[in-house]
Design an enzyme around this catalytic site. Structure first.
Site, PDB file in Angstrom:
ATOM      1  CE  LYS A  84      -3.765  -2.418   2.261  1.00 49.12           C
ATOM      2  NZ  LYS A  84      -4.247  -2.885   3.550  1.00 49.12           N
ATOM      3  CD  GLN A 128      -2.977  -5.031   6.938  1.00 49.02           C
ATOM      4  OE1 GLN A 128      -3.003  -4.080   6.166  1.00 49.02           O
ATOM      5  NE2 GLN A 128      -3.547  -6.189   6.638  1.00 49.02           N
ATOM      6  CG  ASP A 151      -9.549  -0.298   5.127  1.00 49.05           C
ATOM      7  OD1 ASP A 151      -9.471  -0.519   3.904  1.00 49.05           O
ATOM      8  OD2 ASP A 151      -8.790  -0.811   5.974  1.00 49.05           O
TER       9      ASP A 151
END
Ligand code: NAP
Length: 316
Positions: A84, A128, A151
């Site tokens: 990412k 994460q 997200d």
């Protein structure tokens, strides 16, 4: 005599060429070969578009920044966050990984989040998962500033998605919709079947398909006679993580098949849920694994980070 031979060849050669082309068309029609939805290429083109937009923002004095919190040393997680970061930097964004020790307390993770929420240089935040046992995933997700939640997992953003309000949409479902859109697949009135009902893939992608006026059925581990639904589906999205779950016999001719499954085999090679080699003989379009949905997911993280930056700067 020679004239006759000349005329004979003049007629026979074009007829032969015509016949060969007819055989080819027949073969293509008869043995249907699916259009491959090449996520790698589509993602590459999409990222070029994002790069141009980042450059335009920079000209106005703003550079989007993506901050990723990683707790612990899980190998797969480290590799995801590094990809990412690399992808963000490649299109001109700033990216940082806030790497915390495996033993970090929940309070310290929440403090880090608070710092990033308040940091004006940060446009988007990702945490994460999985997190170590001492840190509640739910508490962490609820603590991200919804305006930086790229997200789309904050309850406020999930709620907005379900009442059709503009919001951050989770990246894998968003990537799937972009793949379908790019391939010009009309969803209006189509029968879509989604296998899997997780909050990160199955449920949000079902909602997005519904928004496009598909009629959506969600299947899960307790569904009786899954094949009955699959055989009638115009669109199949499989998000389970069980290689070989969907075979050629399950798929209607011409159906669009999206494989979200991502399971490493004994050699570390990623496998989807769909029996790709055989299903592509009947499907109208299909995503490969790897190289289908995966590259689109990271691309949508970048997309959402750019949107977050534009939103807080009041730029359309
Ligand atoms: P998850 O949270 O484990 O959910 C799996 C879902 O599959 C559950 O709803 C489960 O049903 C259902 N299921 C399990 N066995 C089934 C069966 N035999 N028949 C029908 N449904 C069954 O997984 P996830 O996070 O959604 O991820 C799913 C897959 O997508 C994984 O392979 C993951 O690695 C992959 N993935 C890929 C990307 C990408 O970017 N490519 C992103 C995210 C996830 P119940 O609810 O009844 O348990």
């Amino acid at each position: 005599f020679f004239c006759l031979i000349y005329v004979f060849w003049l007629l026979i050669i074009p007829s032969f060429v015509l016949m060969l082309s007819k055989v080819q068309t027949f073969k293509e029609d008869f043995f249907m070969v699916a259009k491959i939805l090449d996520g790698k290429q589509i993602a590459k083109d999409y990222r070029q578009g994002l790069k141009d937009q980042v450059e335009a923002l920079q000209a106005e004095g703003y550079t989007p920044k993506l901050s990723v919190i990683l707790v612990g040393n899980d190998g797969a997680s480290q590799s995801y966050v590094n990809s990412k970061k690399k992808a963000a930097e490649k299109i001109g964004m700033i990216s940082e990984i806030v790497h915390l020790d495996e033993s970090t307390s929940e309070a310290d993770v929440l403090n880090e989040l608070k710092r990033l929420n308040e940091d004006d240089s940060v446009s988007g935040i990702l945490v994460q998962v999985p997190l170590p046992d001492q840190v509640s995933e739910q508490k962490v997700l609820e603590s991200i500033n919804p305006a930086k939640d790229v997200d789309g997992f904050h309850p406020e953003n999930i709620g907005k998605l379900y009442i059709d309000q503009q919001t951050f949409v989770p990246c894998t479902p968003l990537g799937i919709m972009e793949l379908l859109n790019h391939a010009d697949i009309d969803l209006e009135g189509k029968d879509a079947v989604v296998i899997g009902r997780s909050h990160i893939v199955g449920q949000p992608v079902s909602k997005l398909l519904l928004q496009k006026n598909a009629s959506v059925t969600i299947l899960h581990s307790r569904t009786k006679d899954m094949k009955r639904y699959l055989k009638n589906a115009d669109i199949i999205v499989s998000a389970v993580g069980r290689p070989g779950l969907v075979t050629k016999e399950d798929v209607k001719e011409g159906a669009v098949v999206i494989d979200v499954g991502n399971t490493p085999d004994e050699n570390g090679k990623l496998k989807g849920d769909i029996e790709y080699d055989e299903v592509k003989e009947v499907a109208g379009a299909i995503t490969p694994v790897p190289g289908g949905v995966g590259p689109m997911t990271i691309t949508m993280v970048l997309n959402n980070t750019l949107i977050a930056e534009k939103m807080r700067r009041g730029i359309e």
